[in-house]
Scaffold this motif. Structure first.
Motif, mmCIF file in Angstrom:
data_model
loop_
_atom_site.group_PDB
_atom_site.id
_atom_site.type_symbol
_atom_site.label_atom_id
_atom_site.label_comp_id
_atom_site.label_asym_id
_atom_site.label_seq_id
_atom_site.Cartn_x
_atom_site.Cartn_y
_atom_site.Cartn_z
ATOM 1 N N GLN A 154 0.826 -1.214 0.000
ATOM 2 C CA GLN A 154 0.000 0.000 0.000
ATOM 3 C C GLN A 154 0.857 1.260 0.000
ATOM 4 N N GLU A 155 1.909 1.265 0.812
ATOM 5 C CA GLU A 155 2.795 2.427 0.875
ATOM 6 C C GLU A 155 3.481 2.663 -0.469
ATOM 7 N N LEU A 156 3.857 1.582 -1.146
ATOM 8 C CA LEU A 156 4.523 1.717 -2.442
ATOM 9 C C LEU A 156 3.568 2.248 -3.507
ATOM 10 N N VAL A 157 2.327 1.812 -3.479
ATOM 11 C CA VAL A 157 1.342 2.334 -4.433
ATOM 12 C C VAL A 157 1.230 3.848 -4.278
ATOM 13 N N LYS A 158 1.125 4.311 -3.046
ATOM 14 C CA LYS A 158 1.014 5.755 -2.795
ATOM 15 C C LYS A 158 2.269 6.489 -3.260
ATOM 16 N N TYR A 159 3.433 5.899 -2.998
ATOM 17 C CA TYR A 159 4.689 6.549 -3.372
ATOM 18 C C TYR A 159 4.854 6.607 -4.887
ATOM 19 N N ILE A 160 4.560 5.510 -5.559
ATOM 20 C CA ILE A 160 4.691 5.470 -7.011
ATOM 21 C C ILE A 160 3.768 6.483 -7.685
ATOM 22 N N ASN A 161 2.554 6.572 -7.175
ATOM 23 C CA ASN A 161 1.603 7.553 -7.732
ATOM 24 C C ASN A 161 2.088 8.981 -7.467
ATOM 25 N N ALA A 162 2.564 9.216 -6.237
ATOM 26 C CA ALA A 162 3.013 10.565 -5.870
ATOM 27 C C ALA A 162 4.214 11.006 -6.699
ATOM 28 N N ARG A 163 5.101 10.083 -7.012
ATOM 29 C CA ARG A 163 6.295 10.401 -7.790
ATOM 30 C C ARG A 163 6.008 10.474 -9.287
ATOM 31 N N GLY A 164 4.838 10.000 -9.695
ATOM 32 C CA GLY A 164 4.496 10.041 -11.109
ATOM 33 C C GLY A 164 5.186 8.964 -11.924
ATOM 34 N N TYR A 165 5.682 7.908 -11.261
ATOM 35 C CA TYR A 165 6.343 6.836 -11.979
ATOM 36 C C TYR A 165 5.345 5.985 -12.774
ATOM 37 N N ALA A 166 4.142 5.845 -12.225
ATOM 38 C CA ALA A 166 3.072 5.074 -12.864
ATOM 39 C C ALA A 166 1.772 5.490 -12.197
ATOM 40 N N LEU A 167 0.669 5.039 -12.749
ATOM 41 C CA LEU A 167 -0.641 5.300 -12.163
ATOM 42 C C LEU A 167 -1.203 3.968 -11.729
#
Length: 283
Positions: free
Chosen positions: A269-282
């Motif tokens: 869950q934390e990684l999903v939030k981080y990836i979205n926040a960084r714009g790496y993927a949706l």
């Protein structure tokens, strides 16, 4: 049966223990030497976080040297050249991602060992020593997920987590020893010295040391995603990795507050939030 292990404690073999006499502690307090943390805080340029560091990188690396030598002597190393080449290829590519971010100096040498056991784990020791077990390579479905594992271990190096955890543990032990002296000198509290000491030890473990460890794991996860992204790997696979780990370890994990590691589902869950926040993927 495949087993999950926590090998992080190996980095502390050979570390100094805080076993000071009452006279030494009292003298140290008077001289201002028992608590060197006052001048031991540094800001980590990669994370922007202030860290308690009582030990330098070389000092901690020296402590880990014998543990690493013993491990390589006592644990079988894979004879599968294809597996070892796969791990080395993904490692080198992932580390270049960290170099590209500026978190690791280019051209460093690394001692990477691939151990031939079913353990679903990998670890890093101070001194650029990296251990990967066959079990974790078999759990991963692709090189992207393996990069997530190795990026996480790189994150521990960049985060200077070994030195920080050793520093926090040393300071906590010293504080506990000082508290025990104060209890022994009190006519009222000394009657309950053993009970209070046990409570203090539990508070140190569950309130300080384990939360620090779990925060380190989450920080390394996020740094690892940065390095995956820079290396051209699919960062979404880091989430899939922790879904696999969650399924693998069902029924084998202690409650999170008693563990050195966060719950795998929380990590995903934390990684999903981080990836979205960084714009790496949706996601």
């Amino acid at each position: 049966m495949t087993k999950l292990i926590d090998i992080d404690s190996a980095i502390f073999e050979g570390a100094p223990r805080v076993n000071l006499s009452r006279r030494a502690i009292i003298s140290g307090i008077a001289a201002g030497t028992v608590f060197p943390f006052i001048s031991g805080c540094e800001t980590n340029p990669a994370t922007g976080r202030s860290q308690l560091l009582l030990f330098g990188d070389q000092e901690v690396a020296s402590m880990a040297a014998s543990a690493w030598t013993d491990m390589k002597a006592q644990t079988p190393v894979t004879a599968n050249s294809q597996l070892k080449n796969r791990v080395l290829h993904v490692w080198e590519k992932t580390v270049r991602g960290a170099e590209q971010k500026g978190d690791i100096a280019a051209g460093q040498s690394w001692d990477v060992a691939v151990f031939d056991t079913d353990d679903v784990n990998a670890f890093v020791m101070p001194g650029n020593r990296v251990g990967v077990y066959r079990g974790i390579t078999e759990l991963t479905e692709n090189d992207d997920q393996l990069s997530s594992v190795l990026g996480h271990e790189t994150g521990h190096v960049v985060g200077r987590h070994a030195a920080e955890r050793l520093s926090v543990t040393t300071l906590a032990q010293t504080g506990l020893a000082v508290g025990q002296i104060a209890i022994a000198q009190s006519d009222t509290l000394s009657k309950y010295g053993s009970e209070i000491g046990a409570l203090g030890g539990a508070a140190m473990q569950f309130g300080v040391i384990l939360p620090y460890s779990r925060n380190h794991e989450l920080e390394a996860d996020k740094l690892g995603v940065d390095y995956m992204h820079n290396a051209g790997y699919d960062v979404r696979q880091s989430v899939r990795l922790w879904e696999l780990m969650d399924a693998q370890s069902k029924g084998q994990r202690p409650p999170e507050f008693m563990s050195t590691h966060p719950d795998p589902a929380r990590r995903a869950q934390e990684l999903v939030k981080y990836i979205n926040a960084r714009g790496y993927a949706l996601m």
